[in-house]
Scaffold this motif. Structure first.
Motif, PDB file in Angstrom:
ATOM      1  N   UNK A  50      22.258 -14.643 -16.117  1.00 19.00           N
ATOM      2  CA  UNK A  50      21.293 -14.222 -17.139  1.00 19.00           C
ATOM      3  C   UNK A  50      20.041 -13.603 -16.522  1.00 19.00           C
ATOM      4  N   UNK A  51      19.686 -14.043 -15.327  1.00 21.13           N
ATOM      5  CA  UNK A  51      18.559 -13.411 -14.623  1.00 21.13           C
ATOM      6  C   UNK A  51      18.911 -11.974 -14.254  1.00 21.13           C
ATOM      7  N   UNK A  52      20.152 -11.755 -13.816  1.00 19.18           N
ATOM      8  CA  UNK A  52      20.597 -10.394 -13.519  1.00 19.18           C
ATOM      9  C   UNK A  52      20.511  -9.521 -14.772  1.00 19.18           C
ATOM     10  N   UNK A  53      20.970 -10.056 -15.901  1.00 21.91           N
ATOM     11  CA  UNK A  53      20.925  -9.298 -17.157  1.00 21.91           C
ATOM     12  C   UNK A  53      19.498  -8.952 -17.551  1.00 21.91           C
ATOM     13  N   UNK A  54      18.587  -9.899 -17.426  1.00 24.62           N
ATOM     14  CA  UNK A  54      17.192  -9.664 -17.812  1.00 24.62           C
ATOM     15  C   UNK A  54      16.522  -8.641 -16.904  1.00 24.62           C
ATOM     16  N   UNK A  55      16.912  -8.633 -15.631  1.00 22.30           N
ATOM     17  CA  UNK A  55      16.327  -7.688 -14.681  1.00 22.30           C
ATOM     18  C   UNK A  55      17.032  -6.339 -14.717  1.00 22.30           C
ATOM     19  N   UNK A  56      18.070  -6.220 -15.546  1.00 23.88           N
ATOM     20  CA  UNK A  56      18.859  -4.988 -15.678  1.00 23.88           C
ATOM     21  C   UNK A  56      19.487  -4.582 -14.347  1.00 23.88           C
ATOM     22  N   UNK A  57      19.978  -5.577 -13.616  1.00 22.00           N
ATOM     23  CA  UNK A  57      20.696  -5.306 -12.372  1.00 22.00           C
ATOM     24  C   UNK A  57      22.140  -5.736 -12.535  1.00 22.00           C
ATOM     25  N   UNK A  58      22.989  -5.192 -11.705  1.00 15.38           N
ATOM     26  CA  UNK A  58      24.412  -5.538 -11.747  1.00 15.38           C
ATOM     27  C   UNK A  58      24.576  -6.967 -11.220  1.00 15.38           C
ATOM     28  N   UNK A  59      25.242  -7.851 -11.988  1.00 12.95           N
ATOM     29  CA  UNK A  59      25.418  -9.225 -11.522  1.00 12.95           C
ATOM     30  C   UNK A  59      26.292  -9.273 -10.271  1.00 12.95           C
ATOM     31  N   UNK A  60      25.954 -10.159  -9.368  1.00 14.62           N
ATOM     32  CA  UNK A  60      26.775 -10.331  -8.181  1.00 14.62           C
ATOM     33  C   UNK A  60      28.086 -11.011  -8.578  1.00 14.62           C
ATOM     34  N   UNK A  61      29.045 -10.993  -7.693  1.00 18.84           N
ATOM     35  CA  UNK A  61      30.368 -11.541  -8.028  1.00 18.84           C
ATOM     36  C   UNK A  61      30.291 -13.041  -8.310  1.00 18.84           C
ATOM     37  N   UNK A  62      29.433 -13.760  -7.606  1.00 19.40           N
ATOM     38  CA  UNK A  62      29.297 -15.204  -7.833  1.00 19.40           C
ATOM     39  C   UNK A  62      28.780 -15.501  -9.237  1.00 19.40           C
ATOM     40  N   UNK A  63      27.778 -14.755  -9.675  1.00 21.09           N
ATOM     41  CA  UNK A  63      27.187 -14.995 -10.992  1.00 21.09           C
ATOM     42  C   UNK A  63      28.146 -14.578 -12.106  1.00 21.09           C
ATOM     43  N   UNK A  64      28.904 -13.515 -11.902  1.00 20.28           N
ATOM     44  CA  UNK A  64      29.872 -13.082 -12.904  1.00 20.28           C
ATOM     45  C   UNK A  64      30.963 -14.125 -13.085  1.00 20.28           C
ATOM     46  N   UNK A  65      31.422 -14.713 -11.991  1.00 24.27           N
ATOM     47  CA  UNK A  65      32.448 -15.754 -12.072  1.00 24.27           C
ATOM     48  C   UNK A  65      31.918 -16.984 -12.792  1.00 24.27           C
ATOM     49  N   UNK A  66      30.682 -17.358 -12.522  1.00 25.14           N
ATOM     50  CA  UNK A  66      30.091 -18.532 -13.179  1.00 25.14           C
ATOM     51  C   UNK A  66      29.986 -18.308 -14.682  1.00 25.14           C
ATOM     52  N   UNK A  67      29.604 -17.114 -15.095  1.00 22.42           N
ATOM     53  CA  UNK A  67      29.486 -16.824 -16.522  1.00 22.42           C
ATOM     54  C   UNK A  67      30.875 -16.839 -17.160  1.00 22.42           C
ATOM     55  N   UNK A  68      31.876 -16.305 -16.475  1.00 22.24           N
ATOM     56  CA  UNK A  68      33.239 -16.328 -16.998  1.00 22.24           C
ATOM     57  C   UNK A  68      33.765 -17.743 -17.158  1.00 22.24           C
TER      58      UNK A  68
END
Length: 116
Positions: free
Chosen positions: A64-82
């Motif tokens: 969610x921090x990546x989303x708020x900063x308008x940056x591409x989420x790293x692979x670790x954060x994308x997996x956690x959200x999934x």
């Protein structure tokens, strides 16, 4: 009279906003931060992006921090959200499956084939 709108200016923070940012940086969950500081999630992540603070990578909060900063989420954060979305879906399926048949039909919108 104090305003209730969040301060997105880097120089101006309320005490609860400052504590929320520190808790986010230290890896606390969104729910725990909201309960302790009364800073809602809708305010927390844009505030963190404004101040350059991110949650630990590999967490839903990090995503969610990546989303708020308008940056591409790293692979670790994308997996956690999934994983979090899959858990929520599994909880929903489990709770719907335990309902009586008539309520289950209403919740899912599906009917079984009629047996003769």
């Amino acid at each position: 009279m104090a305003t209730t709108t969040p301060s997105l200016s880097p120089a101006l923070l309320t005490a609860s906003e400052a504590v929320a940012l520190v808790l986010l940086r230290d890896g606390h969950s969104e729910r725990a931060i909201t309960q302790r500081t009364d800073v809602p999630a809708a305010t927390l992540y844009p505030l963190a992006a404004t101040h350059g603070i991110t949650a630990p990578h590999g967490t839903v909060e990090g995503h969610r921090c990546h989303e708020a900063a308008a940056t591409e989420p790293c692979s670790e954060c994308s997996l956690a959200c999934g994983r979090d979305q899959a858990r929520a879906l599994a909880r929903h399926r489990k709770s719907v499956g335990s309902l009586p048949r008539t309520l289950r039909r209403q919740a899912t919108g599906r009917r079984r084939k009629a047996t003769r």
